[in-house]
Structures are given as C-alpha cells and as structure tokens.
Design a protein around this motif. Structure first.
Motif, PDB file in Angstrom:
ATOM      1  N   SER A   1       0.887  -1.194   0.113  1.00  0.00           N
ATOM      2  CA  SER A   1      -0.211  -0.043   0.036  1.00  0.00           C
ATOM      3  C   SER A   1       0.912   1.237  -0.069  1.00  0.00           C
ATOM      4  CB  SER A   1      -0.906   0.008   1.288  1.00  0.00           C
ATOM      5  OG  SER A   1      -0.144   0.189   2.446  1.00  0.00           O
TER       6      SER A   1
ATOM      7  N   GLU B   1       0.832   3.943   2.082  1.00  0.00           N
ATOM      8  CA  GLU B   1       1.022   4.125   3.479  1.00  0.00           C
ATOM      9  C   GLU B   1       2.330   3.239   3.814  1.00  0.00           C
ATOM     10  OE1 GLU B   1      -2.471   3.078   2.916  1.00  0.00           O
ATOM     11  OE2 GLU B   1      -2.718   4.913   2.364  1.00  0.00           O
TER      12      GLU B   1
ATOM     13  N   GLU C   1       5.181   5.123   2.273  1.00  0.00           N
ATOM     14  CA  GLU C   1       5.473   6.155   3.036  1.00  0.00           C
ATOM     15  C   GLU C   1       6.348   5.595   4.281  1.00  0.00           C
ATOM     16  OE1 GLU C   1       5.550   9.464   2.365  1.00  0.00           O
ATOM     17  OE2 GLU C   1       5.099   8.583   0.209  1.00  0.00           O
ATOM     18  N   MET C   2       5.964   4.662   4.974  1.00  0.00           N
ATOM     19  CA  MET C   2       6.587   4.477   6.157  1.00  0.00           C
ATOM     20  C   MET C   2       8.130   3.609   5.915  1.00  0.00           C
ATOM     21  SD  MET C   2       3.392   2.672   7.827  1.00  0.00           S
ATOM     22  CE  MET C   2       4.089   1.559   9.043  1.00  0.00           C
TER      23      MET C   2
END
Lengths: 263, 87
Positions: free
Chosen positions: B30, B32, B35-36
């Motif tokens: 994903s 997200e 980004e992590m």
C-alpha cells in the motif's frame, strides 16, 4: 500458420470492440482469412458494430453446446468475403462456456482461418479467462486515462502470468491538442508506465461514432482513425510502419474540418 | 508561462499518481506502507549523513535492471540526495 489474437483492456468502453472490428476488417481487406469472435456472452456487441446483427442464426453458445456446427454459426461479412463473425449469445450468462470449450472451438477454427480475433469482455472474470484461453497473442487497448491505464496494468500482469509471449499496446482516443497542452499523457508516457511495445496510436476521432452508427468499420478510409487502424493491421502482419506524424496530422485535419464547418 | 511555473500540468499529476498506484498494485504494497518504508530509510541514513528527505524517492519496481516487465523479482530503489557527507 494461423494466429489467435485476443483484444482486451480490462476497463469497459475504451474501444475493444471498435478495435476488434477494425483490425479484423483491415486484415481481411489485406487478403487474410479472418474470424472475429465475440466472447462477451450476455452482452453481444461486435455484431452490432459490424452491422451484422440481423443475420444471426446460431451463436457461440450453440456451437460449444453442440446445437449446431461451427460453420452454421459463422456469419459472412457484408463486404469482405474473407471475413467471418462468430456472434455471442445475448440470453445466456458467461458461465455457459468454459475455457476448455473455447480452446477446442478455436482449434477447429484455426484450420480454416489465418487470423482469429477474440473480442474480450471487460473485467477479469470468467469471460476474460475464456477469451484468453485459446489465444497466443494479445492486443491491450487503453486510453490515456489513469483508470484505464491502471486496469491495463493488471490485465498485462494476468496475461504475463498466463505465459503470453506477445503483448502489444494499442493506445486509443488520444487527443493531440490536450497532449500538446500538457493535459493528457502522451504515447511515450503511457508506454513508459506499462512497459510493453506500442502497436498503434488511434486519435480521438468523431468518425468512429459515425462508423459505429452505420455499422461499417472505418479502417483504411482516409480518416485519422481509419489510417491509424490500417497501420495497426500492417504492424500485426509484422510490417514496419512509421507512426503517424500527429502534429501535422491534426493541423491538417482541423484545417479540413474547419473548411467544412465554414461551409 | 506563469501557469507553467505555478503548477504541474495535469498530465504530470496523472503520471505521478499512476506510478505510485501501479507500484503498490504490482507488489501488493500500500502507498501508506511505502511512505513508512521511506521515512524509516531516511531516519537510518540521517544518522550518518545529512540528506534531503523531502526530495528522496523510494520505488519498488518489478522491472529490474533489464527494464523489461518479465523480470519477476521486485527491486527496491531509493534515490536519496545527500546535502552533506560529513555530518
């Protein structure tokens, strides 16, 4: 040696049926024996675009169920003696046919035709699996829009997983004015993202609407889309054809239509 | 010209969105999570040198070194601009 080409896209409404009809007609005009198969069972389409909807007696489901022989279901095109259409059933759902039955039927058709073109339904369900089962080559149709491209990417992944050796991209409905302005992805942008070879660029052309209304494919008739489809046919046959000069093409075309608008 | 400097063309926006979308589609990861991963990489590298975390890019692609889609192994690319090597 016959070749089975599936025309697919994932997303609906990007021009699969138009592309199938025009590429099929174009190849037939080049003297090839071509069979178009509408695999969208339940939502027939290709016969209407080809203008053959009044001639249907038997359909694909009748053939696989053994209600008739393959030859009885094939409809001869109005203009091109080497072009035939296998219509799909409107009254049945997609589970009426299995991939094995498709492979068997295509195997039979291969003996009589140079090219078999399968018009694939939208989506990635049963209908898609049926359509790709018997094919050895794929033509992925997309428009330069985010949703269509993301769909195409998934489809290409599925085709690669099914060991397709040849997957080509047909970019449909490109608007050069928008590309020039930076408001539409260009062919190179799309190829960059999808990373498969480009077989043709079809400009957005109002003649497509006219040709669909009339039930007559416009391949090779001198309109921008007609020329583009003609070039795709040449490339399907393995010929090297330069891509149209679109800047020039569009300015010439607007000039021509401009004259008509004035009159 | 003013318009050109003020904002990205909509084509660029579409292309950028697609790139992120397709990467997560292709590797089942994903945005997200990407980004992590990006934030964590930035944190580790920052221990040793000064980097420009804002303009760093992290991509997972299936294309590999050859640039063909047929390379099945996904590869993670990180593009991290270094501001100062000796921090």
């Amino acid at each position: 040696m016959s070749e089975v080409i599936v025309v697919t896209s994932g997303k609906g409404g990007v021009g699969k049926t138009t592309t199938s009809a025009n590429v099929g007609t174009g190849l037939a005009r080049m003297g090839k024996k071509v069979c178009l198969i509408d695999t969208d069972i339940g939502l027939r389409n290709l016969d209407v675009v080809m203008g053959l909807e009044n001639r249907i007696v038997y359909n694909l489901v009748d053939v696989v169920e053994g209600n008739c022989r393959v030859k009885q279901a094939l409809i001869k095109d109005k203009r091109n003696p080497t072009l035939y259409l296998m219509p799909s059933a409107q009254t049945r759902d997609k589970s009426a046919v299995t991939p094995e039955q498709m492979v068997k039927m295509i195997g039979h058709l291969k003996e009589q035709f140079d090219y078999i073109i399968l018009d694939c339904p939208a989506g990635i369900e049963q209908g898609f699996k049926n359509a790709i089962a018997g094919a050895d080559r794929a033509l992925v149709v997309t428009t330069p829009e985010v949703s269509a491209i993301s769909y195409s990417d998934s489809i290409i992944g599925l085709l690669e997983a099914s060991d397709f050796k040849k997957i080509d991209l047909a970019l449909n409905r490109l608007r050069y004015d928008l590309v020039k302005r930076g408001d539409m992805m260009s062919s190179s942008d799309v190829v960059d993202i999808l990373a498969i070879p480009l077989i043709g660029i079809v400009p957005d052309d109002e003649n497509i609407v006219i040709s669909t209304n009339q039930g007559e494919p416009l391949v090779g008739n001198g309109t921008p889309a007609g020329i583009a489809f003609q070039n795709i046919c040449q490339r399907v046959l393995g010929k090297e054809v330069p891509f149209m000069d679109f800047q020039k093409g569009i300015s010439f075309w607007t000039r021509v239509t401009g004259i008509f608008h004035k009159v | 010209m003013k318009r050109f400097f003020r904002r990205k063309s909509s084509k660029e926006i579409a292309k950028d969105r697609l790139k992120i979308l397709l990467i997560s589609d292709r590797v089942n990861c994903s945005p997200e999570m990407m980004e992590m991963i990006k934030a964590d990489i930035a944190k580790v590298i920052s221990k040793y040198m000064k980097i420009d975390a804002k303009s760093m890019e992290v991509q997972i692609s299936k294309t590999g070194i050859k640039g063909g889609r047929n390379m099945k192994t996904p590869t993670l690319y990180a593009n991290i601009p270094i501001i100062d090597l000796n921090q």
